[in-house]
Design an enzyme around this catalytic site. Structure first.
Site, PDB file in Angstrom:
ATOM      1  N   PHE A 116      36.627  53.322  13.088  1.00  0.00           N
ATOM      2  CA  PHE A 116      36.733  54.159  14.288  1.00  0.00           C
ATOM      3  C   PHE A 116      36.185  55.556  13.974  1.00  0.00           C
ATOM      4  CE2 PHE A 116      38.988  56.777  17.384  1.00  0.00           C
ATOM      5  CZ  PHE A 116      38.915  56.007  18.530  1.00  0.00           C
ATOM      6  N   ASP A 186      44.803  52.322   8.677  1.00  0.00           N
ATOM      7  CA  ASP A 186      45.015  52.815  10.037  1.00  0.00           C
ATOM      8  C   ASP A 186      45.450  51.612  10.886  1.00  0.00           C
ATOM      9  OD1 ASP A 186      44.795  53.648  12.688  1.00  0.00           O
ATOM     10  OD2 ASP A 186      43.130  55.009  12.247  1.00  0.00           O
ATOM     11  N   TYR A 211      50.446  55.604  21.361  1.00  0.00           N
ATOM     12  CA  TYR A 211      50.202  55.355  22.791  1.00  0.00           C
ATOM     13  C   TYR A 211      49.515  54.029  23.086  1.00  0.00           C
ATOM     14  CZ  TYR A 211      45.805  57.577  21.316  1.00  0.00           C
ATOM     15  OH  TYR A 211      44.669  57.900  20.649  1.00  0.00           O
ATOM     16  N   LYS A 212      49.243  53.220  22.057  1.00  0.00           N
ATOM     17  CA  LYS A 212      48.591  51.924  22.305  1.00  0.00           C
ATOM     18  C   LYS A 212      49.687  50.866  22.483  1.00  0.00           C
ATOM     19  CE  LYS A 212      44.341  53.560  20.267  1.00  0.00           C
ATOM     20  NZ  LYS A 212      43.540  53.752  19.049  1.00  0.00           N
ATOM     21  N   ARG A 360      35.888  45.376  26.412  1.00  0.00           N
ATOM     22  CA  ARG A 360      37.064  45.030  25.605  1.00  0.00           C
ATOM     23  C   ARG A 360      38.207  44.610  26.510  1.00  0.00           C
ATOM     24  NH1 ARG A 360      39.053  49.684  21.552  1.00  0.00           N
ATOM     25  NH2 ARG A 360      39.559  50.624  23.553  1.00  0.00           N
TER      26      ARG A 360
HETATM   27  C1  LIG Z   1      42.955  54.948  18.854  1.00  0.00           C
HETATM   28  C2  LIG Z   1      42.603  55.190  17.426  1.00  0.00           C
HETATM   29  C3  LIG Z   1      42.775  56.451  16.871  1.00  0.00           C
HETATM   30  C4  LIG Z   1      43.232  57.569  17.738  1.00  0.00           C
HETATM   31  O1  LIG Z   1      43.390  58.770  17.080  1.00  0.00           O
HETATM   32  P1  LIG Z   1      43.949  60.026  17.892  1.00  0.00           P
HETATM   33  O2  LIG Z   1      44.111  61.052  16.879  1.00  0.00           O
HETATM   34  O3  LIG Z   1      45.220  59.577  18.538  1.00  0.00           O
HETATM   35  O4  LIG Z   1      42.965  60.354  18.945  1.00  0.00           O
HETATM   36  C5  LIG Z   1      42.485  56.609  15.531  1.00  0.00           C
HETATM   37  N1  LIG Z   1      42.047  55.573  14.772  1.00  0.00           N
HETATM   38  C6  LIG Z   1      41.862  54.344  15.297  1.00  0.00           C
HETATM   39  C7  LIG Z   1      41.394  53.227  14.433  1.00  0.00           C
HETATM   40  C8  LIG Z   1      42.112  54.132  16.645  1.00  0.00           C
HETATM   41  O5  LIG Z   1      41.920  52.934  17.182  1.00  0.00           O
END
Ligand SMILES: *Cc1c(COP(=O)(O)O)cnc(C)c1O
Length: 401
Positions: A116, A186, A211-212, A360
């Site tokens: 990501f 992560d 938040y996911k 997705r």
């Molecule tokens: C959604 C996501 C994030 C989000 O990071 P934020 O700091 O909350 O914006 C980070 N890493 C991965 C792999 C994600 O899918």
């Protein structure tokens, strides 16, 4: 299938709008039924009436550790190994810098070229700050061979945010350890949907998103995990008073708190923590193993219906077909993916789009029904076969896709 679903009750733990098929719980989880009342009480009573007293009387001061402990069983961690703080990006910065400090003399961060972007950016930022640190973002298939005596930390995402591929975290953690490196995961797209066994796998450090699949609401605070055996040696770089051993001594010198509390920096976001607590409760009650079972059933059904409807014509499934190698999402590739996504949303079916050409579909097992999967494929077929996506309003790119 829905009549036989042992998790069917769990949908009532959420408030979903009528007539919507929500397939983006991997980006923003749905609203838990208890959250509005919890936040109303927090704002009007605990804050409005209790004012500053509520830090003690309502336990605000321990909330970050309490919610961390509630997340722990979902990720195979001890209650004293997880804390909620900041965002995933900021937690990543803290634990990544801490990892380099624990492996002084080693100057490489190895990561996945398809990680990501925020993870890649944070690694680049840490390297830029520290100097002399190299970020090696390499193709997934060549990660193991890149692990040698120069590598301080292997930093990976458990589930690929584009394809939904589920990495073998146990094997890759072991490979990192064989090379003397730390393993940092992560869990943004696995916590709350895919079983994670951090302690059993010997993982050193982890971060994840609130938040996911944990349903903490937009911009919810994130979590961080540090294995118990590393906690007393770990120094994260943002030395704030909430990570201090005794914040209310107001002593001029920083002394890190014992245990996972030292990962905190500033004052915890109480509103966000309370909402996250509701979201975590809603999935924790279901249990991660039943959630996974249902998630696999939903994604298997979706892939089977796609095959039946499209037979591969113009619609490529890019997610692994073997459910054991797949998280809780299925992505398809289509050159007009953006417009198709918008046309689906106009019909009340909500996936998301990831540039340049992926649609997705996230299957949050806590609140989706099998009938939603059927309805989603029917809507997709209609949009594709009638070319309903060919409307100017579906081609206009919004800022958030
Ligand atoms: C959604 C996501 C994030 C989000 O990071 P934020 O700091 O909350 O914006 C980070 N890493 C991965 C792999 C994600 O899918």
């Amino acid at each position: 299938m829905d009549a036989a679903d042992e998790l069917a009750w769990c949908r009532d733990e959420f408030r979903l709008p009528e007539g919507i098929v929500y397939l983006d719980g991997n980006s923003l989880g749905a609203l838990p039924r208890r959250t509005p009342e919890r936040l109303r009480r927090l704002v009007e009573e605990e804050w409005g009436r209790g004012l500053i007293r509520s830090w003690n009387t309502e336990g605000w001061v321990d909330l970050a550790l309490r919610v961390g402990a509630a997340i722990a069983p979902l990720i195979g961690a001890g209650g004293d190994e997880v804390v909620v703080a900041d965002s995933t990006s900021v937690n990543l910065f803290k634990v990544l810098a801490a990892a380099l400090r624990l492996r002084r003399g080693r100057r490489e961060i190895v990561t996945d070229a398809d990680n990501f972007p925020t993870d890649l950016y944070v690694a680049q930022g840490v390297a830029d700050l520290l100097g002399g640190v190299e970020v090696r973002a390499i193709p997934r298939a060549r990660i193991e061979e890149a692990l040698d005596e120069h590598v301080a930390v292997l930093m990976l995402s458990h589930v690929d945010f584009r394809t939904g591929e589920l990495l073998d975290a146990a094997a890759l953690t072991e490979a990192a350890h064989r090379a003397g490196a730390l393993a940092l995961w992560d869990l943004a797209h696995s916590a709350g949907a895919v079983p994670v066994r951090l302690d059993d796998w010997g993982v050193d450090l982890a971060v994840g998103c609130g938040y996911k699949y944990l349903n903490g609401g937009p911009g919810a605070p994130a979590f961080a995990f540090v294995a118990r055996r590393l906690q007393s040696d770990l120094r994260q770089p943002v030395w704030g008073w909430f990570g201090h051993r005794a914040p209310f001594d107001f002593s001029p010198r920083y002394l890190p708190a014992d245990g996972i509390a030292r990962l905190q920096s500033g004052t915890p976001p109480v509103l966000g923590l309370a909402a996250l607590e509701c979201g975590v409760e809603a999935v924790a009650r279901a249990g991660i193993e039943p959630l996974r079972l249902k998630s696999v059933n939903l994604t298997e059904l979706f892939v089977a219906l796609l095959d039946q409807e499209f037979g591969g014509r113009g619609m490529e499934v890019v997610s692994p077909r073997d459910a054991r190698r797949r998280g809780s999402q299925v992505s398809i590739r289509h050159a007009e993916g953006y417009a198709i996504t918008q046309a689906l949303i106009a019909r009340g079916v909500i996936p998301d789009f990831r540039a340049p050409d992926l649609i997705r579909f996230g299957f949050a097992p806590a609140y989706l029904r099998h009938v939603d999967v059927f309805d989603a494929v029917a809507a997709l077929a209609e949009v594709v076969w009638t070319e309903a996506w060919r409307r100017p309003e579906f081609l206009r790119r919004a800022r958030v896709t």
